[in-house]
Design a protein around this motif. Structure first.
Motif, PDB file in Angstrom:
ATOM      1  N   TYR A  62       0.833  -1.197   0.000  1.00 54.20           N
ATOM      2  CA  TYR A  62       0.000   0.000   0.000  1.00 54.20           C
ATOM      3  C   TYR A  62       0.871   1.252   0.000  1.00 54.20           C
ATOM      4  O   TYR A  62       1.959   1.252   0.568  1.00 54.20           O
ATOM      5  CB  TYR A  62      -0.879   0.036   1.267  1.00 54.20           C
ATOM      6  CG  TYR A  62      -1.576  -1.262   1.605  1.00 54.20           C
ATOM      7  CD1 TYR A  62      -0.903  -2.296   2.252  1.00 54.20           C
ATOM      8  CD2 TYR A  62      -2.921  -1.449   1.289  1.00 54.20           C
ATOM      9  CE1 TYR A  62      -1.537  -3.485   2.569  1.00 54.20           C
ATOM     10  CE2 TYR A  62      -3.564  -2.629   1.606  1.00 54.20           C
ATOM     11  CZ  TYR A  62      -2.859  -3.648   2.246  1.00 54.20           C
ATOM     12  OH  TYR A  62      -3.505  -4.820   2.551  1.00 54.20           O
TER      13      TYR A  62
ATOM     14  N   TYR B 237       0.449   5.356   1.147  1.00 51.71           N
ATOM     15  CA  TYR B 237      -0.354   6.382   1.803  1.00 51.71           C
ATOM     16  C   TYR B 237       0.394   7.723   1.726  1.00 51.71           C
ATOM     17  O   TYR B 237       1.612   7.773   1.738  1.00 51.71           O
ATOM     18  CB  TYR B 237      -0.578   6.055   3.288  1.00 51.71           C
ATOM     19  CG  TYR B 237      -1.418   4.833   3.541  1.00 51.71           C
ATOM     20  CD1 TYR B 237      -0.832   3.568   3.664  1.00 51.71           C
ATOM     21  CD2 TYR B 237      -2.804   4.923   3.653  1.00 51.71           C
ATOM     22  CE1 TYR B 237      -1.606   2.435   3.910  1.00 51.71           C
ATOM     23  CE2 TYR B 237      -3.572   3.805   3.898  1.00 51.71           C
ATOM     24  CZ  TYR B 237      -2.968   2.563   4.019  1.00 51.71           C
ATOM     25  OH  TYR B 237      -3.737   1.453   4.254  1.00 51.71           O
TER      26      TYR B 237
ATOM     27  N   TYR C 188      -3.014   0.588  -3.931  1.00 55.27           N
ATOM     28  CA  TYR C 188      -2.680  -0.638  -3.251  1.00 55.27           C
ATOM     29  C   TYR C 188      -2.648  -1.794  -4.235  1.00 55.27           C
ATOM     30  O   TYR C 188      -3.244  -1.726  -5.316  1.00 55.27           O
ATOM     31  CB  TYR C 188      -3.624  -0.927  -2.075  1.00 55.27           C
ATOM     32  CG  TYR C 188      -5.066  -1.170  -2.445  1.00 55.27           C
ATOM     33  CD1 TYR C 188      -5.919  -0.107  -2.741  1.00 55.27           C
ATOM     34  CD2 TYR C 188      -5.606  -2.456  -2.448  1.00 55.27           C
ATOM     35  CE1 TYR C 188      -7.246  -0.319  -3.049  1.00 55.27           C
ATOM     36  CE2 TYR C 188      -6.932  -2.672  -2.746  1.00 55.27           C
ATOM     37  CZ  TYR C 188      -7.752  -1.598  -3.046  1.00 55.27           C
ATOM     38  OH  TYR C 188      -9.080  -1.806  -3.347  1.00 55.27           O
TER      39      TYR C 188
ATOM     40  N   GLN D  38      -2.756  -6.171  -4.234  1.00 56.00           N
ATOM     41  CA  GLN D  38      -2.971  -7.404  -3.476  1.00 56.00           C
ATOM     42  C   GLN D  38      -2.177  -8.570  -4.040  1.00 56.00           C
ATOM     43  O   GLN D  38      -2.041  -9.609  -3.392  1.00 56.00           O
ATOM     44  CB  GLN D  38      -4.461  -7.750  -3.443  1.00 56.00           C
ATOM     45  CG  GLN D  38      -5.303  -6.681  -2.734  1.00 56.00           C
ATOM     46  CD  GLN D  38      -6.785  -6.970  -2.820  1.00 56.00           C
ATOM     47  OE1 GLN D  38      -7.282  -7.389  -3.850  1.00 56.00           O
ATOM     48  NE2 GLN D  38      -7.499  -6.734  -1.734  1.00 56.00           N
TER      49      GLN D  38
ATOM     50  N   GLN E 262      -1.308  -4.169   8.944  1.00 56.29           N
ATOM     51  CA  GLN E 262      -0.383  -3.543   8.013  1.00 56.29           C
ATOM     52  C   GLN E 262       0.874  -3.089   8.747  1.00 56.29           C
ATOM     53  O   GLN E 262       0.789  -2.465   9.800  1.00 56.29           O
ATOM     54  CB  GLN E 262      -1.054  -2.365   7.304  1.00 56.29           C
ATOM     55  CG  GLN E 262      -2.178  -2.808   6.381  1.00 56.29           C
ATOM     56  CD  GLN E 262      -2.758  -1.685   5.550  1.00 56.29           C
ATOM     57  OE1 GLN E 262      -2.191  -0.599   5.449  1.00 56.29           O
ATOM     58  NE2 GLN E 262      -3.894  -1.954   4.921  1.00 56.29           N
TER      59      GLN E 262
ATOM     60  N   TYR F  67     -12.701  -4.198  11.357  1.00 60.04           N
ATOM     61  CA  TYR F  67     -11.662  -4.119  12.377  1.00 60.04           C
ATOM     62  C   TYR F  67     -11.410  -2.648  12.685  1.00 60.04           C
ATOM     63  O   TYR F  67     -11.546  -1.784  11.826  1.00 60.04           O
ATOM     64  CB  TYR F  67     -10.352  -4.743  11.887  1.00 60.04           C
ATOM     65  CG  TYR F  67     -10.469  -6.184  11.459  1.00 60.04           C
ATOM     66  CD1 TYR F  67     -10.732  -6.516  10.133  1.00 60.04           C
ATOM     67  CD2 TYR F  67     -10.300  -7.216  12.378  1.00 60.04           C
ATOM     68  CE1 TYR F  67     -10.825  -7.834   9.737  1.00 60.04           C
ATOM     69  CE2 TYR F  67     -10.402  -8.538  11.987  1.00 60.04           C
ATOM     70  CZ  TYR F  67     -10.670  -8.837  10.663  1.00 60.04           C
ATOM     71  OH  TYR F  67     -10.767 -10.139  10.282  1.00 60.04           O
TER      72      TYR F  67
ATOM     73  N   PHE G 130      -8.426  -0.071  14.652  1.00 64.51           N
ATOM     74  CA  PHE G 130      -7.028  -0.043  15.072  1.00 64.51           C
ATOM     75  C   PHE G 130      -6.688   1.313  15.701  1.00 64.51           C
ATOM     76  O   PHE G 130      -7.265   2.344  15.353  1.00 64.51           O
ATOM     77  CB  PHE G 130      -6.095  -0.223  13.864  1.00 64.51           C
ATOM     78  CG  PHE G 130      -6.316  -1.463  13.060  1.00 64.51           C
ATOM     79  CD1 PHE G 130      -7.307  -1.509  12.092  1.00 64.51           C
ATOM     80  CD2 PHE G 130      -5.522  -2.581  13.251  1.00 64.51           C
ATOM     81  CE1 PHE G 130      -7.509  -2.651  11.331  1.00 64.51           C
ATOM     82  CE2 PHE G 130      -5.714  -3.728  12.491  1.00 64.51           C
ATOM     83  CZ  PHE G 130      -6.709  -3.766  11.529  1.00 64.51           C
TER      84      PHE G 130
ATOM     85  N   ARG H  31      -5.610  -3.628  18.341  1.00 65.08           N
ATOM     86  CA  ARG H  31      -6.580  -3.978  17.297  1.00 65.08           C
ATOM     87  C   ARG H  31      -7.820  -4.571  17.953  1.00 65.08           C
ATOM     88  O   ARG H  31      -7.734  -5.299  18.936  1.00 65.08           O
ATOM     89  CB  ARG H  31      -5.951  -4.989  16.347  1.00 65.08           C
ATOM     90  CG  ARG H  31      -6.912  -5.620  15.345  1.00 65.08           C
ATOM     91  CD  ARG H  31      -6.177  -6.567  14.416  1.00 65.08           C
ATOM     92  NE  ARG H  31      -5.354  -7.503  15.153  1.00 65.08           N
ATOM     93  CZ  ARG H  31      -4.287  -8.100  14.645  1.00 65.08           C
ATOM     94  NH1 ARG H  31      -3.910  -7.837  13.420  1.00 65.08           N
ATOM     95  NH2 ARG H  31      -3.585  -8.943  15.365  1.00 65.08           N
TER      96      ARG H  31
ATOM     97  N   MET I 146     -11.030  -0.724   9.140  1.00 65.44           N
ATOM     98  CA  MET I 146     -10.806  -1.621   8.012  1.00 65.44           C
ATOM     99  C   MET I 146     -12.010  -2.543   7.849  1.00 65.44           C
ATOM    100  O   MET I 146     -12.414  -3.206   8.811  1.00 65.44           O
ATOM    101  CB  MET I 146      -9.549  -2.466   8.212  1.00 65.44           C
ATOM    102  CG  MET I 146      -9.291  -3.477   7.098  1.00 65.44           C
ATOM    103  SD  MET I 146      -7.919  -4.589   7.470  1.00 65.44           S
ATOM    104  CE  MET I 146      -6.520  -3.497   7.166  1.00 65.44           C
TER     105      MET I 146
ATOM    106  N   ASP J 284     -13.918  -5.871   6.886  1.00 66.71           N
ATOM    107  CA  ASP J 284     -13.553  -7.281   6.863  1.00 66.71           C
ATOM    108  C   ASP J 284     -14.097  -7.875   5.576  1.00 66.71           C
ATOM    109  O   ASP J 284     -15.301  -8.110   5.445  1.00 66.71           O
ATOM    110  CB  ASP J 284     -14.139  -8.001   8.079  1.00 66.71           C
ATOM    111  CG  ASP J 284     -13.732  -9.470   8.135  1.00 66.71           C
ATOM    112  OD1 ASP J 284     -14.108 -10.144   9.103  1.00 66.71           O
ATOM    113  OD2 ASP J 284     -13.039  -9.941   7.208  1.00 66.71           O
TER     114      ASP J 284
ATOM    115  N   SER K 221      -7.521  -5.827   2.855  1.00 65.59           N
ATOM    116  CA  SER K 221      -8.370  -4.651   2.767  1.00 65.59           C
ATOM    117  C   SER K 221      -7.551  -3.410   3.094  1.00 65.59           C
ATOM    118  O   SER K 221      -6.368  -3.509   3.429  1.00 65.59           O
ATOM    119  CB  SER K 221      -9.558  -4.790   3.715  1.00 65.59           C
ATOM    120  OG  SER K 221     -10.476  -3.733   3.534  1.00 65.59           O
TER     121      SER K 221
ATOM    122  N   LEU L  54      -7.048   0.580   4.941  1.00 67.33           N
ATOM    123  CA  LEU L  54      -7.304   1.335   6.154  1.00 67.33           C
ATOM    124  C   LEU L  54      -7.837   2.730   5.826  1.00 67.33           C
ATOM    125  O   LEU L  54      -7.357   3.376   4.903  1.00 67.33           O
ATOM    126  CB  LEU L  54      -6.019   1.489   6.972  1.00 67.33           C
ATOM    127  CG  LEU L  54      -5.495   0.239   7.683  1.00 67.33           C
ATOM    128  CD1 LEU L  54      -4.041   0.429   8.096  1.00 67.33           C
ATOM    129  CD2 LEU L  54      -6.354  -0.081   8.882  1.00 67.33           C
TER     130      LEU L  54
END
Lengths: 116, 116
Positions: free
Chosen positions: A33, A35, A48, A50, A105, B33, B35, B50, B95, B97, B102, B104
């Motif tokens: 990712y 940012y 991002y 995957q 992350q 989620y 964080f 988390r 995030m 799920d 995924s 943030l």
């Protein structure tokens, strides 16, 4: 030691020039990712990826481009089309290797880009 | 789209005291989620704690604990026995799920200053 490296730590460029920021990870993570962080703005997602050879735009992708030719590398190019490129750029990765979870992350140390 | 709001731009606390940082979020998702990340002056992003939304029990990591109120969409961080090394910017993040990788969504951050 496993981790994420970003280079250089500080980068200066003239207005109108493209610049590429490096991000490398040896965590064997699938996802990576980018940012952007501005004062008082928190972190905003640029791009991002995957999986190798695939990537998706984030919330502020305009003026940026990426590639993912290798699993461990995810370079970000800031193009001359980016209107206000001066910022702090953070790279992150996530994966299930080494006991970590896909939803956690890990971040690199960042690159401070200043466009003069 | 998800949004994360941190209403306290700055907070200060004395060493050994307890401080609570606030975070609210907006989402239509049921599974997600949350964080808390810490960014000290070095600017390295560090995961503090988390919380999985499906878990009713609040997460705890040593001196750090959360108060997760799903119905109110609130996720505050309590730091007990504050230490000088806790001085940092703290970011709340969300995030979805999706059963895999995924992204943030961050709040704008709260700057915490711990003084002797």
């Amino acid at each position: 030691d496993g981790g994420i490296t970003q280079s250089p730590k500080y980068l200066f460029r003239k207005e109108g020039q493209n610049v590429t920021l490096s991000c490398e990870q040896n965590l064997n993570h699938d996802a990576m990712y980018w940012y952007r962080q501005d004062p008082g703005q928190g972190l905003r997602l640029i791009y991002y990826s995957q999986i190798v050879n695939d990537f998706q735009k984030g919330d502020i992708a305009e003026g940026y481009s990426v590639s993912r030719e290798k699993k461990e590398s995810f370079p970000l190019t800031v193009t001359s089309a980016q209107k206000n490129p001066t910022a702090f750029y953070l790279c992150a990765s996530s994966g299930t290797s080494g006991g970590s979870s896909y939803n956690e992350q890990f971040f690199g140390p960042g690159t401070r880009l200043t466009v003069l | 789209a998800q949004t994360v709001t941190q209403s306290q731009p700055e907070m200060s606390v004395q060493e050994a005291e307890t401080v609570t940082l606030s975070c609210t979020y907006d989402t239509s998702e049921n599974n997600y989620y949350l964080f808390w990340y810490k960014q000290p002056p070095s600017r390295q992003m560090i995961l503090v704690i988390r919380q999985e939304a499906y878990k009713q029990q609040n997460a705890t990591e040593n001196r750090f604990s959360v108060n997760f109120q799903k119905a109110a969409k609130s996720f505050s961080l309590k730091i007990s026995d504050s230490q000088l090394g806790d001085t940092a910017m703290y970011f709340c993040a969300f995030m979805k799920d999706v059963g895999g990788y995924s992204t943030l969504t961050f709040g704008k951050g709260t700057m915490l200053l711990v003084s002797p």
